[in-house]
Design a protein around this motif. Structure first.
Motif, mmCIF file in Angstrom:
data_model
loop_
_atom_site.group_PDB
_atom_site.id
_atom_site.type_symbol
_atom_site.label_atom_id
_atom_site.label_comp_id
_atom_site.label_asym_id
_atom_site.label_seq_id
_atom_site.Cartn_x
_atom_site.Cartn_y
_atom_site.Cartn_z
ATOM 1 N N MET A 103 0.821 -1.210 0.000
ATOM 2 C CA MET A 103 0.000 0.000 0.000
ATOM 3 C C MET A 103 0.854 1.259 0.000
ATOM 4 O O MET A 103 0.513 2.258 -0.631
ATOM 5 N N ALA A 104 1.984 1.226 0.694
ATOM 6 C CA ALA A 104 2.838 2.412 0.779
ATOM 7 C C ALA A 104 3.453 2.778 -0.563
ATOM 8 O O ALA A 104 3.673 3.960 -0.859
ATOM 9 N N VAL A 105 3.720 1.778 -1.402
ATOM 10 C CA VAL A 105 4.389 2.033 -2.685
ATOM 11 C C VAL A 105 3.423 2.559 -3.741
ATOM 12 O O VAL A 105 3.833 3.271 -4.661
ATOM 13 N N LYS A 106 2.143 2.250 -3.627
ATOM 14 C CA LYS A 106 1.177 2.628 -4.661
ATOM 15 C C LYS A 106 1.227 4.117 -5.022
ATOM 16 O O LYS A 106 1.242 4.464 -6.204
ATOM 17 N N PRO A 107 1.232 5.040 -4.046
ATOM 18 C CA PRO A 107 1.251 6.469 -4.421
ATOM 19 C C PRO A 107 2.527 6.903 -5.146
ATOM 20 O O PRO A 107 2.553 7.950 -5.787
ATOM 21 N N LEU A 108 3.592 6.108 -5.031
ATOM 22 C CA LEU A 108 4.862 6.475 -5.661
ATOM 23 C C LEU A 108 4.987 5.952 -7.081
ATOM 24 O O LEU A 108 5.914 6.339 -7.801
ATOM 25 N N ALA A 109 4.070 5.086 -7.487
ATOM 26 C CA ALA A 109 4.225 4.401 -8.772
ATOM 27 C C ALA A 109 4.273 5.371 -9.948
ATOM 28 O O ALA A 109 5.117 5.234 -10.843
ATOM 29 N N LYS A 110 3.391 6.351 -9.971
ATOM 30 C CA LYS A 110 3.318 7.261 -11.124
ATOM 31 C C LYS A 110 4.620 8.027 -11.323
ATOM 32 O O LYS A 110 5.145 8.100 -12.443
ATOM 33 N N SER A 111 5.159 8.578 -10.240
ATOM 34 C CA SER A 111 6.383 9.371 -10.384
ATOM 35 C C SER A 111 7.561 8.495 -10.802
ATOM 36 O O SER A 111 8.416 8.923 -11.591
ATOM 37 N N ILE A 112 7.623 7.273 -10.304
ATOM 38 C CA ILE A 112 8.726 6.372 -10.678
ATOM 39 C C ILE A 112 8.631 5.990 -12.150
ATOM 40 O O ILE A 112 9.632 6.013 -12.877
ATOM 41 N N ILE A 113 7.431 5.653 -12.611
ATOM 42 C CA ILE A 113 7.262 5.266 -14.021
ATOM 43 C C ILE A 113 7.498 6.450 -14.941
ATOM 44 O O ILE A 113 8.120 6.323 -16.002
ATOM 45 N N ASP A 114 7.012 7.636 -14.561
ATOM 46 C CA ASP A 114 7.248 8.835 -15.373
ATOM 47 C C ASP A 114 8.744 9.147 -15.472
ATOM 48 O O ASP A 114 9.219 9.616 -16.505
ATOM 49 N N ARG A 115 9.465 8.874 -14.404
ATOM 50 C CA ARG A 115 10.892 9.208 -14.377
ATOM 51 C C ARG A 115 11.723 8.231 -15.205
ATOM 52 O O ARG A 115 12.608 8.629 -15.977
ATOM 53 N N PHE A 116 11.451 6.928 -15.088
ATOM 54 C CA PHE A 116 12.313 5.925 -15.715
ATOM 55 C C PHE A 116 11.706 5.234 -16.929
ATOM 56 O O PHE A 116 12.434 4.627 -17.718
#
Length: 474
Positions: free
Chosen positions: A315-328
């Motif tokens: 659950m903690a990682v879900k909000p970070l997914a968009k920024s990580i995918i947009d970055r890499f």
């Protein structure tokens, strides 16, 4: 691009409605297993026969999911999503009122009719209602409550059975379903496909039959304990139906799932990646509780509590997914994340009776975080480049593949564990723990190999929606 613009209130509330439906469905799937022995006692049945309660739901979902896209296009997302929640809630009530096993199995089929439509239609609503640039964020949000099901389901199920009765594991769905029906009627937009098409009845029978036969064959390797000859016959029959479907699909004008979908590279890679990369993660709910209780001697309560870091990290990682995918980008994220997921699964093969409990919790937490990122990235890249005319068909096929991959993961985990356990008597493997260690190592290696699928993505794949939106705004 969305089919029609949403007002601010609808755009804000719609993900919550879909997320609540997902939560209701995943909670039901995890809460039931805890209650099966108590249900068997009250219904005067053999606990081993109670597996039919699970199988009836699973087969109904496998059969109906292929038609979900056409049904939503034909009758509209609002009406179908409303009907799905209503069917699921009515099925829950019928389950609670059941006094015999056949009645309970019939009620679970009614539940399955609703459950087969809730997840694919909910995801289709999101796909059509929001810009592709928002897809990762919204998909991460709506799947977040679904992760709570495995976290609280077993504990809540045990508590309800012990202090109330097994009927309440079904009755708790009714108020949630009532709220969901009201919210869908008031908020959900009625989205339909750009054009009507005839239903491919023969294709549905061939594809649905293939899914049912393959699913039963895979379950036969695991929980159903079918003879290998029967498993092979079921599997070959399912593959024959599947081959007949694909040969026919290339020759008809409006097939259930068009082979043209696979001309979109991100969809083809996403579908195949979902199928093979979920082998390891699909076996986790089966293997980890057994490892903790059978091989390491944990109590059921301690084993359940040990799974909390896995769910919390997911659950903690879900909000970070968009920024990580947009970055890499999808190619880098999915390739690297799949390798990491395989390595973490294989690392569970290093767990011994002397492994510190804190180290085990850290391993499970990391596994939950990486697994969560994997699901978000795989599901999103599969759908992100589909146009509106292909969205419902592609989304339905994704739901079918996910269902099949979960069954395949459990079956492969069970088959590997059973095979290694049988070698204990011959002296080739020293203990039950050794069988678990080899099983996790093999599952991890199989997952590592799936990284080669995601290497077929181009670096810019999945980013076209962002460029198009920017050009429109400019």
């Amino acid at each position: 691009m969305p089919v029609s613009p949403l007002d601010a209130r609808t755009a804000r509330l719609l993900p919550w409605i879909v997320a609540i439906a997902f939560f209701m469905q995943t909670l039901d799937g995890t809460i039931l297993n805890t209650a099966l022995p108590a249900m068997a006692r009250e219904l005067l049945e053999d606990p081993l026969r109670m597996q039919s309660v699970v199988i009836a739901y699973m087969l109904t979902v496998a059969l109906l999911i292929p038609a979900s896209g056409w049904i939503a296009d034909r009758f509209g997302t609002r009406r179908i999503f409303f009907g799905a929640i209503l069917l699921f809630s009515c099925g829950s009530l019928l389950c609670a009122l059941s006094t015999t096993l056949p009645q309970l199995v019939g009620a679970r089929i009614v539940q399955g009719l609703g459950g087969a439509l809730m997840m694919p239609v909910g995801r289709l609503v999101v796909l059509r209602a929001y810009p592709r640039t928002e897809l990762v964020r919204i998909m991460s949000f709506i799947t977040l409550p679904g992760l709570l099901g495995p976290l609280i389901g077993p504990t809540l199920g045990g508590w309800l059975v012990e202090y109330a009765s097994w009927h309440w594991i079904f009755l708790i769905n009714i108020p949630v379903g009532l709220i969901g029906c009201i919210a869908v009627y008031r908020v959900m937009p009625d989205l339909r496909g750009p054009q009507r098409s005839r239903f491919d009845t023969l294709g549905f029978l061939l594809f649905g039959g293939a899914m049912v036969l393959i699913t039963v064959a895979l379950e036969g390797l695991g929980e159903l304990h079918l003879a290998h000859m029967r498993v092979m016959l079921l599997l070959l029959g399912g593959l024959a139906c599947l081959a007949a479907y694909w040969l026919r699909a290339g020759q008809v004008a409006e097939p259930l799932f068009s082979p043209r979908l696979f001309r979109t590279r991100t969809f083809a890679v996403g579908i195949l990646g979902n199928l093979f990369a979920r082998l390891g993660s699909g076996s986790l709910p089966f293997l980890v509780p057994l490892l903790l209780q059978v091989a390491l001697g944990y109590s059921p309560a301690q084993a359940g509590m040990s799974m909390i870091p896995l769910a919390l990290a997911a659950m903690a990682v879900k909000p970070l997914a968009k920024s990580i995918i947009d970055r890499f980008g999808y190619r880098t994220v999915l390739t690297g994340n799949t390798l990491l997921l395989g390595a973490l699964l294989a690392s569970l093969g290093l767990v011994t009776a002397t492994t510190p409990y804190a180290v085990l919790l850290i391993q499970l937490g990391l596994l939950g975080a990486v697994n969560s990122m994997q699901f978000t990235a795989m599901n999103t890249v599969t759908l992100i480049d589909l146009d509106d005319s292909s969205a419902s068909s592609g989304n339905s096929l994704l739901s079918v593949v996910v269902q099949l991959a979960i069954s395949l993961g459990i079956a492969s985990g069970a088959a590997l564990l059973g095979g290694f356990t049988s070698e204990i008597d011959s002296g080739e493997i020293s203990s039950v723990l050794g069988a678990f260690q080899l099983t996790f190592f093999c599952v991890g290696v199989l997952t590592l190999l799936a990284a080669a699928i995601f290497l077929q993505l181009a670096r810019e794949d999945g980013r076209s929606a962002k460029r198009v939106t920017t050009e429109i705004q400019e």
